[in-house]
Design a protein around this motif. Structure first.
Motif, PDB file in Angstrom:
ATOM      1  N   ASP A  88      -3.907   3.603  10.404  1.00 25.99           N
ATOM      2  CA  ASP A  88      -3.450   4.366  11.563  1.00 25.99           C
ATOM      3  C   ASP A  88      -4.186   5.699  11.710  1.00 25.99           C
ATOM      4  O   ASP A  88      -3.702   6.620  12.366  1.00 25.99           O
ATOM      5  CB  ASP A  88      -1.933   4.608  11.501  1.00 25.99           C
ATOM      6  N   ASN A  99      -3.807   3.678   5.892  1.00 24.38           N
ATOM      7  CA  ASN A  99      -3.000   2.498   6.217  1.00 24.38           C
ATOM      8  C   ASN A  99      -3.370   1.871   7.550  1.00 24.38           C
ATOM      9  O   ASN A  99      -2.615   1.069   8.103  1.00 24.38           O
ATOM     10  CB  ASN A  99      -1.515   2.862   6.224  1.00 24.38           C
ATOM     11  N   ARG A 118      -3.912  10.689  -0.376  1.00 22.94           N
ATOM     12  CA  ARG A 118      -4.879   9.715   0.153  1.00 22.94           C
ATOM     13  C   ARG A 118      -5.886   9.315  -0.932  1.00 22.94           C
ATOM     14  O   ARG A 118      -6.187   8.135  -1.114  1.00 22.94           O
ATOM     15  CB  ARG A 118      -5.605  10.315   1.356  1.00 22.94           C
ATOM     16  N   LYS A 151       0.840  -1.196   0.000  1.00 24.23           N
ATOM     17  CA  LYS A 151       0.000   0.000   0.000  1.00 24.23           C
ATOM     18  C   LYS A 151       0.870   1.240   0.000  1.00 24.23           C
ATOM     19  O   LYS A 151       1.934   1.284   0.593  1.00 24.23           O
ATOM     20  CB  LYS A 151      -0.911   0.001   1.225  1.00 24.23           C
ATOM     21  N   VAL A 152       0.392   2.238  -0.718  1.00 18.64           N
ATOM     22  CA  VAL A 152       1.082   3.520  -0.730  1.00 18.64           C
ATOM     23  C   VAL A 152       0.973   4.136   0.660  1.00 18.64           C
ATOM     24  O   VAL A 152      -0.075   4.057   1.303  1.00 18.64           O
ATOM     25  CB  VAL A 152       0.433   4.454  -1.774  1.00 18.64           C
ATOM     26  N   LYS A 153       2.036   4.752   1.149  1.00 13.22           N
ATOM     27  CA  LYS A 153       2.018   5.385   2.458  1.00 13.22           C
ATOM     28  C   LYS A 153       1.130   6.619   2.420  1.00 13.22           C
ATOM     29  O   LYS A 153       1.334   7.520   1.606  1.00 13.22           O
ATOM     30  CB  LYS A 153       3.437   5.761   2.889  1.00 13.22           C
TER      31      LYS A 153
END
Length: 315
Positions: free
Chosen positions: A78, A76, A182, A53-55
């Motif tokens: 968080d 992600n 995002r 996954k892209v950060k």
């Protein structure tokens, strides 16, 4: 005595190779094995890269509805989700994505420590500038969300159109790049704009929602698509009227072909129902221009808009 060896490299059989010694046989077997191991390792690396996954910059998301949940799913894991009535954490750095109804904004602001107000990012439709100024928020971060989430948990659909295939969603402000990242991670388009460009696009969307919803309310049961297809002349008149009033009020010049852009978006969301909602934040801004003109003894800049609001007993 020569030996015939059949072996496979990348699943391609090579037959009838004449080898004269066991050493040749052993060497070819080692080369084939090494080749296959290298291919398997490369494939595993590519698979891992594809699934990574892209950060995404962690965020506080205020509002657990369709948009808020969709934004959380793009992260992600968080992020912190804040629901109605809950306080916004003070000890969490990063953007605060506000995904509530416009009428809940007052409560959101009260629940947010004032030291974090500059981190608020507003996803609401409508004219927010007067409220921003009233609350001392200045040039607050905003997002024009041209994507649709039909129901909770369903992936959003990007509002790309035949006139803007690159997408219309836009972000402005301190956290604009983080928001765009995002949305990109969620498979949606989003461009980062400066204040002037963003204001023009914000006003265009305000004109779209005010014009199409009012024409639809004038023809009960009409969807956005029906308005665009069957009542094009009416919505065209409103778009012209409202865009002229907005341009005069803000001292700006809109890009050409606004009607084509707004009608193209309407075709992309043709199934949307129509109704005049959140009046204060949408049609109410244009009606405030009417009231100001009347007080100053000037002609109504939005006569058709005013007439239909009165006919529907909205004002």
């Amino acid at each position: 005595m020569a030996e015939t060896l059949t072996y496979c490299c990348i699943s391609s059989p090579i037959t009838n190779i004449k080898l004269s010694t066991p050493i040749q046989i052993s060497r070819i077997k080692r080369l084939a094995s090494a080749k296959n191991c290298s291919i398997r390792a490369s494939a595993a690396t590519m698979s891992a890269a594809g699934s990574a996954k892209v950060k995404v910059v962690p965020a506080i998301i205020v509002g657990g509805g369709r948009v808020g949940k969709a934004l959380q799913d793009m992260g992600n894991g968080d992020d912190v989700l804040v629901r109605r009535g809950e306080p916004v954490p003070l000890d969490f750095s990063g953007p605060i994505l506000v995904c509530t109804r416009n009428d809940d904004l007052e409560a959101v602001l009260k629940a947010t420590p004032q030291s974090r107000w500059t981190d608020l990012v507003f996803f609401q439709n409508g004219m927010l500038e007067p409220w921003f100024n009233e609350k001392g928020l200045g040039d607050a971060d905003q997002v024009l969300a041209y994507f649709a989430v039909s129901k909770l948990g369903v992936p959003p659909v990007d509002g790309k159109t035949d006139t803007n295939p690159e997408g219309l969603t836009a972000a402005y402000g301190k956290w604009a790049s983080a928001v765009a990242g995002r949305l990109h991670a969620g498979g949606l388009s989003c461009k980062v704009l400066d204040k002037e460009a963003f204001q023009k696009q914000m006003l265009e969307k305000l004109i779209w929602i005010s014009a199409f919803m009012l024409v639809g309310a004038h023809h009960p049961g009409a969807t956005v698509g029906v308005v665009e297809k069957e009542y094009r002349s009416e919505v065209s008149s409103l778009i012209t009227e409202l865009s002229s009033a907005a341009a005069a009020e803000k001292g700006i010049v809109f890009e050409e072909a606004m009607e084509q852009r707004l009608c193209a978006y309407s075709r992309a969301v043709a199934h949307f129902p129509t109704a005049v909602k959140e009046f204060k934040w949408r049609n109410g801004w244009f009606y405030s221009l009417t009231e100001k003109a009347i007080v100053e003894g000037k002609p109504d800049p939005c006569p058709l808009h005013t007439a239909w609001l009165r006919e529907l007993k909205i004002v």
